[in-house]
Design an enzyme around this catalytic site. Sequence first.
Site, PDB file in Angstrom:
ATOM      1  N   LYS A 262       7.062   1.484  -1.107  1.00 55.79           N
ATOM      2  CA  LYS A 262       6.164   0.774  -2.016  1.00 55.79           C
ATOM      3  C   LYS A 262       6.899   0.003  -3.106  1.00 55.79           C
ATOM      4  CE  LYS A 262       1.969   1.704  -4.729  1.00 55.79           C
ATOM      5  NZ  LYS A 262       2.405   1.390  -6.078  1.00 55.79           N
TER       6      LYS A 262
ATOM      7  N   PHE B 147      -4.586 -13.528  -4.358  1.00 56.57           N
ATOM      8  CA  PHE B 147      -3.291 -13.820  -3.747  1.00 56.57           C
ATOM      9  C   PHE B 147      -3.256 -15.301  -3.359  1.00 56.57           C
ATOM     10  CE2 PHE B 147      -3.347  -9.335  -3.706  1.00 56.57           C
ATOM     11  CZ  PHE B 147      -2.067  -8.860  -3.456  1.00 56.57           C
TER      12      PHE B 147
ATOM     13  N   LYS C  59      -3.694  -2.371  -8.589  1.00 57.29           N
ATOM     14  CA  LYS C  59      -4.422  -1.808  -9.732  1.00 57.29           C
ATOM     15  C   LYS C  59      -3.572  -1.838 -11.006  1.00 57.29           C
ATOM     16  CE  LYS C  59      -5.464   2.209  -8.078  1.00 57.29           C
ATOM     17  NZ  LYS C  59      -4.763   2.078  -6.775  1.00 57.29           N
TER      18      LYS C  59
ATOM     19  N   THR D  81      -1.171  -3.918 -11.710  1.00 57.40           N
ATOM     20  CA  THR D  81      -1.065  -5.318 -12.146  1.00 57.40           C
ATOM     21  C   THR D  81      -2.338  -5.756 -12.861  1.00 57.40           C
ATOM     22  OG1 THR D  81       0.294  -5.693 -10.191  1.00 57.40           O
ATOM     23  CG2 THR D  81      -0.469  -7.638 -11.364  1.00 57.40           C
TER      24      THR D  81
ATOM     25  N   PHE E 298      -5.162   5.365  -6.018  1.00 60.81           N
ATOM     26  CA  PHE E 298      -5.825   5.078  -4.746  1.00 60.81           C
ATOM     27  C   PHE E 298      -7.220   4.475  -4.951  1.00 60.81           C
ATOM     28  CE2 PHE E 298      -2.980   8.641  -2.958  1.00 60.81           C
ATOM     29  CZ  PHE E 298      -1.983   7.741  -2.676  1.00 60.81           C
TER      30      PHE E 298
ATOM     31  N   ARG F 119       0.522   5.742 -15.074  1.00 57.37           N
ATOM     32  CA  ARG F 119       1.279   6.882 -14.583  1.00 57.37           C
ATOM     33  C   ARG F 119       2.758   6.517 -14.451  1.00 57.37           C
ATOM     34  NH1 ARG F 119      -1.358   8.150  -9.071  1.00 57.37           N
ATOM     35  NH2 ARG F 119      -1.615   5.898  -9.119  1.00 57.37           N
TER      36      ARG F 119
ATOM     37  N   ALA G 136      -2.159  11.465  -6.149  1.00 58.47           N
ATOM     38  CA  ALA G 136      -3.593  11.175  -6.194  1.00 58.47           C
ATOM     39  C   ALA G 136      -4.358  11.774  -5.034  1.00 58.47           C
ATOM     40  CB  ALA G 136      -3.817   9.665  -6.229  1.00 58.47           C
TER      41      ALA G 136
ATOM     42  N   TRP H  77      -1.206 -12.313 -12.073  1.00 55.69           N
ATOM     43  CA  TRP H  77       0.102 -12.276 -11.429  1.00 55.69           C
ATOM     44  C   TRP H  77       0.846 -13.582 -11.639  1.00 55.69           C
ATOM     45  CZ3 TRP H  77       2.416 -14.914  -7.266  1.00 55.69           C
ATOM     46  CH2 TRP H  77       3.607 -14.330  -6.775  1.00 55.69           C
TER      47      TRP H  77
END
Length: 975
Positions: A460, A799, A425, A427, A710, A449, A679, A828
């Site tokens: 992560k 991806f 999200k 990105t 999320f 955030r 979240a 990306w």
Amino acid sequence: MTRLSVLRHACRGLRVPPSQPTRSGAPVFGSAKRCPSLGLAGNRAMLRCASTTPTSASSMVNKYSKEQEGAEIGYEKCVSDVLERTRESLVALQRDDPALHPVLAIIQSGEDDGLLEVNRKMAGKIGLNVAQICLTKDCTEDEIVDELSKLNEDPRVRGVYLHLAPALLTGRVISTLAPEKDVDGVADLNMGRLVRGDPSEGFVPAEAMAVMEVLESHGVSSEGQTVVLVGADGAVKVALRCLMERRGVVTLNGHKSSESLQEQVKKADAVVLLGAGPAEVPPTWLKPGAAVIRCDSALTSDDHDAERTSQNGLAHLTAAYRMQNVVLGSCRWLREQQYQDWSLRLLKLQPLNPVPSDIQISRAQTPKSVQQLAQEIGLLPGELEPYGRNKAKVRLSLLERLQAQPDGNLVLVAGITPTPLGEGKSTVTIGLVQALSAHLKLNSFACLRQPSQGPTFGVKGGAAGGGYAQVIPMEEFNLHLTGDIHAITAANNLVAAAIDARMLHEATQSDKALFNRLVPSVNGVRKFSPIQISRLRRLGLSTTEPASLTAEEVRAFVRLDLDPSKLTWQRVVDTNDRFLRKITVGQASTEKGHSRETGFDIAVASEIMAILALADGLGDMRVRLARMVVGTSRSGQPITAEDLGVSGALAVLMKDAIKPTLMQTLEGTPVFVHAGPFANIAHGNSSVLADKLALKLVGRDGFVVTEAGFGADIGMEKFFSIKCRASGLRPSAVVLVATVRALKMHGGGPNVSAGSPLPREYIDENLSLVTGGCHSNLRKQIEIAHLFGVPVVVALNVFKTDTAAEIALVCRLALECGARAAVPCHHWALGGRGSVELARAVKEASAAPSHFQFLYETEMPIVEKIRTIAQKVYGADDIALSPQAEAEIQTYEQQGYRSLPICMAKTHLSLSHMPDKKGAPTGFTLPIRTVRASIGAGFIYPLVGTMSTMPGLPTRPCFYDIDLDPVTEEITGLF
């Protein structure tokens, strides 16, 4: 007429010398109507400004009294005209901004009441205020600089005049003076503008304008005429040369000791005697009709002096022009306060294939300085608090300055239920704003955030985006930033320390001893502090006199009587540390056996973080901090941070954290990073203030893209139900992020674990799994957005393992499920260029009519609000309340908290409470284990099943790969 047009109209009469002469060659100095002759009588007139009367000139007084009388009339008329148009401009400005009351500050060494009186007289005629700062004659450079620094920061002061001896006008003094307040045009920037031929944004020395007025009145302003400037070099001399030469007037630089001075004067149409030049020019040197203008820094104040007018006339005209410059500066200042069009300089991307690591990409791009970025997006220098070169806090005064500016379009980025790896999200958010600004040339702002260091060093990794859609420098984004989370940690733990200390002291002291320590006698006087008076009011006591309390009232005041079993406040740390989930405190002998079980949460789970994200200003944050409930007394009363006496200190710790941090993307577009509430147990959105500031800055047609944590069932629902309700914000569109791998998981694919290789189902093409995920989870998340009446654009974050058939299938099925548009995104790998189609789709969706609505009314019973979310958002059949939850709900409603919105605390890995149930589960009952309240933040949060507020570290955390080069100080391994 816009406010900016009003300001331009108001300042139209305040003329600054043009960079080029008028077409006709006519001078443009002076009033709109040319001043009458100043009574210059051939080569015999001597005009003096503020000089002591020379003995050699006294014989001229009677002989030329008639000419002086004419000069008096001429000066008065010129001064009157300048003052009149200045007054009219000021009145027009004050009509638009009644709070505007400009001040001219005069810094002088020694006493010179005559100077002050002249300036006060001129200022009084147009409605300006004058402040005089008298330093001693032997004042130091440091003293002058200190005074100037204060005046530079004072918003009331719109002009500063340095009436100092030449020796005190040092380079340091002049460079300290803010150019925008330099109404006598001596600062280097103002002189440079004048020399360059562009004084429109600077100031021309007031004395130079007065001299030009006099010369024009005498007819000395045309091409080919000659003026000799005699005396020391300085700002006035430089200004006069520039102004005259630009009109074609020949200027000669004369020196009183020069042998050629007489020859120069004989050719001159006028002679200007500056500063320490000769007191007068012998009349025999002057050619017929030539004028002599004397400029000096002293004033005569003797009303009976026959030369008063000839000496002081130019001083009054100079003071009048000084007032004009003050009003002109006020006009420019007001104009700067208006919304400024962006002049964004974009950073070029040269994407590589294969795509390097995130940190390599970040390090390869050189960000603009944050001051440059701020200027490009219309921030004023005083609204910025830099933290190094690449990031800065933005002051909340911006909201007041741009309060009349229409907001831009607010776009929310949410997602389908994610895999444990996250679906990008952040990105997508960054790629979208890069596309909007760098490729569609629309103003856009990302609001993200601040990442917790727990995930950064845990599983992560960072949260700056990835690939060619990042916030840079990503190391600074992911590590510490501007210290907001540390401030939250300090504030939270101060509350925890206050709770345990208060419980200990109440348990070991009498009422009288507590009272004497809480309200100590200072010099024989006891006095309640303001925060203690607030507690008295909560107890229903109106007194402010400590001695007036009865024994019962003293006991009620000093004893919070917290029930240890009903404390809801825990300590926090910004690290994943599973062994702090449950601890025992108070085991040292000094705590006298008062131990208890408690625990730590991760810092972003603190209620103070949620308050930071929801507050709309410092005052609102202070109020929210005060009403945080930390526990319940044995009599069942909620105990707040205000009762503990700590809320004021919390506001002090948080006073800088409330300001959003400005950074930039890889393509040089602006980003606000602010707040980072959990979240699941909190609302999981960036701050209200960041969104509001950004909406003002982008302008009516711009876009603010803000992210929710999320899946849409968690972050988006809380954005609408909590953040929008508290702030008044209304989104124009939702961008729902999906990935093929997440859709495959929801379509029946095997579980995905962080740190483990992806199963073959997620690498090979599998249209069946993709279809199942679209028809279940994607459809449900789109339906959730439609519950709130907001159009949805699906952004498929592509991806390298995704096939063309899978991408096409997702886009087609998303439209069938109710999305307004569905677009594959390649940001990306390509940066903003890879999200141009998404940007176009978002722009189109935002232009559609909005039908935003809330899911429930806050006045509904707490149980019904919980049931509404469970059934309509999660798809549950019903809810099941534990006896503990039922009792807690009853307590909260009795305490008056029924009308608060609901913030469900549940797993983010499923629409249900069961993490392994993927897709869109049905036929389940949602269990509510316990219900807590964040009264300061303003919501009730039911806990669904078992929820951990302190993550743990995996077997191989991210920190194994993170290191520092001690020579270059470059960070490696961060992602």
